[in-house]
Design a protein around this motif. Structure first.
Motif, PDB file in Angstrom:
ATOM      1  N   ARG A 196       0.842  -1.190   0.000  1.00 25.76           N
ATOM      2  CA  ARG A 196       0.000   0.000   0.000  1.00 25.76           C
ATOM      3  C   ARG A 196       0.882   1.248   0.000  1.00 25.76           C
ATOM      4  NH1 ARG A 196      -3.833   1.677   5.077  1.00 25.76           N
ATOM      5  NH2 ARG A 196      -1.800   1.471   6.107  1.00 25.76           N
ATOM      6  N   THR A 211       0.650   5.483   0.075  1.00 24.44           N
ATOM      7  CA  THR A 211      -0.223   6.610   0.407  1.00 24.44           C
ATOM      8  C   THR A 211       0.222   7.866  -0.330  1.00 24.44           C
ATOM      9  OG1 THR A 211      -0.794   5.712   2.587  1.00 24.44           O
ATOM     10  CG2 THR A 211      -0.971   8.099   2.305  1.00 24.44           C
ATOM     11  N   HIS A 259       6.196   2.434   2.750  1.00 29.57           N
ATOM     12  CA  HIS A 259       4.965   1.812   2.317  1.00 29.57           C
ATOM     13  C   HIS A 259       4.508   0.816   3.384  1.00 29.57           C
ATOM     14  CE1 HIS A 259       8.378  -0.444   0.409  1.00 29.57           C
ATOM     15  NE2 HIS A 259       7.808  -1.421   1.088  1.00 29.57           N
ATOM     16  N   ASP A 260       3.328   0.246   3.171  1.00 26.16           N
ATOM     17  CA  ASP A 260       2.712  -0.664   4.127  1.00 26.16           C
ATOM     18  C   ASP A 260       2.431  -1.996   3.448  1.00 26.16           C
ATOM     19  OD1 ASP A 260       2.305   1.460   6.228  1.00 26.16           O
ATOM     20  OD2 ASP A 260       1.037   2.284   4.646  1.00 26.16           O
ATOM     21  N   TRP A 313       0.492  -5.797   3.911  1.00 23.66           N
ATOM     22  CA  TRP A 313      -0.388  -6.724   4.604  1.00 23.66           C
ATOM     23  C   TRP A 313       0.057  -8.147   4.308  1.00 23.66           C
ATOM     24  CZ3 TRP A 313      -4.028  -2.882   2.194  1.00 23.66           C
ATOM     25  CH2 TRP A 313      -4.473  -1.949   3.137  1.00 23.66           C
ATOM     26  N   ARG A 329       5.946  -0.952   6.900  1.00 25.85           N
ATOM     27  CA  ARG A 329       5.109  -1.223   8.064  1.00 25.85           C
ATOM     28  C   ARG A 329       4.287  -2.476   7.772  1.00 25.85           C
ATOM     29  NH1 ARG A 329      -0.209  -0.111   9.231  1.00 25.85           N
ATOM     30  NH2 ARG A 329      -0.763   0.094  11.416  1.00 25.85           N
ATOM     31  N   SER A 353       1.427  -5.459   8.579  1.00 23.00           N
ATOM     32  CA  SER A 353       0.157  -5.755   9.233  1.00 23.00           C
ATOM     33  C   SER A 353      -0.195  -7.207   8.949  1.00 23.00           C
ATOM     34  CB  SER A 353      -0.956  -4.835   8.711  1.00 23.00           C
ATOM     35  OG  SER A 353      -0.678  -3.487   9.030  1.00 23.00           O
ATOM     36  N   ASN A 370      -2.658   5.752   4.865  1.00 19.93           N
ATOM     37  CA  ASN A 370      -2.007   5.764   6.168  1.00 19.93           C
ATOM     38  C   ASN A 370      -1.828   7.217   6.597  1.00 19.93           C
ATOM     39  OD1 ASN A 370      -0.119   5.768   8.293  1.00 19.93           O
ATOM     40  ND2 ASN A 370       0.846   3.894   7.561  1.00 19.93           N
ATOM     41  N   ARG A 408      -0.849   8.530   9.337  1.00 23.52           N
ATOM     42  CA  ARG A 408       0.405   8.847  10.028  1.00 23.52           C
ATOM     43  C   ARG A 408       1.483   9.228   9.024  1.00 23.52           C
ATOM     44  NH1 ARG A 408       1.099   4.294  14.845  1.00 23.52           N
ATOM     45  NH2 ARG A 408      -0.777   4.871  16.042  1.00 23.52           N
ATOM     46  N   ARG A 409       1.515   8.533   7.912  1.00 26.85           N
ATOM     47  CA  ARG A 409       2.496   8.879   6.878  1.00 26.85           C
ATOM     48  C   ARG A 409       2.186  10.238   6.270  1.00 26.85           C
ATOM     49  NH1 ARG A 409       6.048   4.861   5.868  1.00 26.85           N
ATOM     50  NH2 ARG A 409       5.423   2.677   6.202  1.00 26.85           N
TER      51      ARG A 409
END
Length: 445
Positions: free
Chosen positions: A237, A239, A277-278, A280, A304, A306, A342, A344-345
């Motif tokens: 992901r 953002t 990036h994130d 999953w 990050r 998850s 995200n 926070r980002r």
């Protein structure tokens, strides 16, 4: 203000698929749309099926960079051609494309950054690009800041464009050239006869065709797996944020590790985390772990993690890996990947921007979104015919597909027409993940 194309947008191309075609393209992102255009201009009868809306996934969610700088050496010749093709599209379609050759600048915070940037210069020189290193004094003159960057890598001939208007405009051009575009029409799978593709089965009926192109972005490996073909692909992901109108303190694309930005035609800027990036974790992460290990070792500190994707995402734990073609498929359950950004980002990149440009201060964010970037273990795409004759794959563009999209389309069209593609495509072959080849990561600049 522009932004991603939502599933709620009325379909611009609501046609139903015909019973027969010469080519079926699966996916309405830039790679699929460009391939369809060039095939149609060569005289082929093409049907393009998109489960949601044209460009609604990553092709309208990216940064809008059209860059040659920093490309994998094997990609670079295709990208240089893509720049010429973008210029042709701009002449044909005008401001819907929004092409502006305003340059790309990678900002260096340390001598190590500059050394890394310099390692790419031989590739630029080999291909005659105008890429060069900029010393601190020159950088301060063109981009005054408080971040203390000590220099930069700069390619003046790089460009930017407007993804959410460019790709639909190219699709309209393809339709004008004879492509039948079917939005809201998922392709469930393919049928084969004697080892070669014979049809694409859509939710609205079967289309007999001797050639099918899979250009489905983050959904590609799931689609191929149901047809009995495996290749490693994961999605992350990313953002993105869009500011309100701001002074034009910089006209092009620029990035350091903390944040990236580019000027838009509407007077605002598109901002994004530079390299964060994130991810999953899903079944494919475990299945493909060995092949992704080199990338994980290099990039994990920027990622990050998850434990599970949202429901019905390509690698969600509950997403089916097999389905019958006469039943609803995963592509009908999730028409458009629209992940939550995200925040926070977003806050972190806004603060990084304000720290670098205190005269401008913290930018006013008007809109945020996220997209799912499909990634291969070596961060370059698959551009090849699959083990099933007539079934082609163009996927794994790994976050830099928008800019190279026209070049990918031209290459894939020529492959499908039986023409010489004009570039060495060995790095992009389908079999490289199963023939014992070593995983070689693309540039990390």
């Amino acid at each position: 203000m522009g932004g991603p194309i939502p599933i709620s947008a009325p379909p611009r191309f609501p046609a139903n698929p015909p019973a027969q075609a010469e080519v079926v393209v699966v996916g309405g992102g830039i790679a699929g749309v460009m391939t369809a255009l060039y095939l149609a201009e060569a005289g082929r009868r093409v049907v393009l099926c998109e489960k949601g809306r044209i460009a609604a996934e990553q092709s309208s969610r990216n940064w809008g960079w059209v860059r040659q700088q920093g490309r994998d050496p094997a990609e670079l010749p295709i990208m240089i051609e893509a720049m010429r093709l973008w210029q042709d599209l701009d002449q044909r379609l005008g401001d819907a494309v929004g092409l502006r050759q305003t340059g790309t600048t990678y900002l260096a915070a340390s001598p190590k950054d500059l050394e890394n940037f310099a390692s790419w210069l031989p590739h630029a020189r080999h291909h005659g690009l105008d890429t060069r290193l900029i010393a601190r004094a020159e950088l301060d003159a063109i981009l005054p800041n408080a971040a203390g960057w000590i220099g930069a890598l700069h390619t003046a001939s790089d460009a930017r464009a407007e993804p959410w208007t460019a790709v639909p405009a190219i699709a309209a051009l393809a339709a004008d050239r004879g492509v039948t575009i079917c939005e809201g029409c998922a392709v469930r799978g393919i049928e084969t006869t004697a080892g070669r593709v014979s049809a694409a089965v859509t939710e609205k009926g079967r289309v007999e065709a001797p050639q099918v192109l899979l250009a489905a972005g983050a959904w590609s490996s799931l689609f191929a797996g149901n047809a009995g073909m495996r290749f490693p692909q994961l999605s992350v992901r990313a953002t993105v944020a869009a500011t309100s109108e701001m002074p034009e303190f910089h006209s092009g694309n620029a990035a350091d590790p903390g944040f990236a930005f580019r000027r838009r035609l509407d007077g605002g800027f598109t901002l994004a985390p530079g390299i964060g990036h994130d991810f999953w974790i899903g079944p494919s992460a475990f299945r493909n772990l060995a092949q992704f290990l080199p990338q994980v070792r290099r990039d994990l500190r920027h990622t990050r993690l998850s434990p599970a994707s949202p429901r019905d995402y390509p690698d969600a734990w509950g997403t089916p890996r097999r389905w019958r073609l006469d039943r609803s498929s995963p592509f009908e359950r999730m028409r458009v990947l629209d992940p939550q950004p995200n925040m926070r980002r977003v806050e972190a990149l806004a603060q990084a921007f304000a720290a670098a440009f205190p005269v401008l201060g913290k930018p006013a964010i008007e809109r945020v979104w996220a997209g799912m970037i499909d990634v291969t273990p070596d961060q370059v795409p698959i551009l090849d015919e699959s083990p099933v004759s007539g079934f082609y794959v163009a996927t794994g563009l790994s976050g830099h597909g928008f800019g190279i999209g026209p070049g990918v389309g031209r290459v894939m069209a020529d492959l499908m027409l039986g023409r010489t593609p004009g570039h060495d495509l060995s790095r992009f072959r389908f079999a490289r993940f199963s023939d014992g080849s070593r995983i070689e990561l693309g540039p990390s600049i």
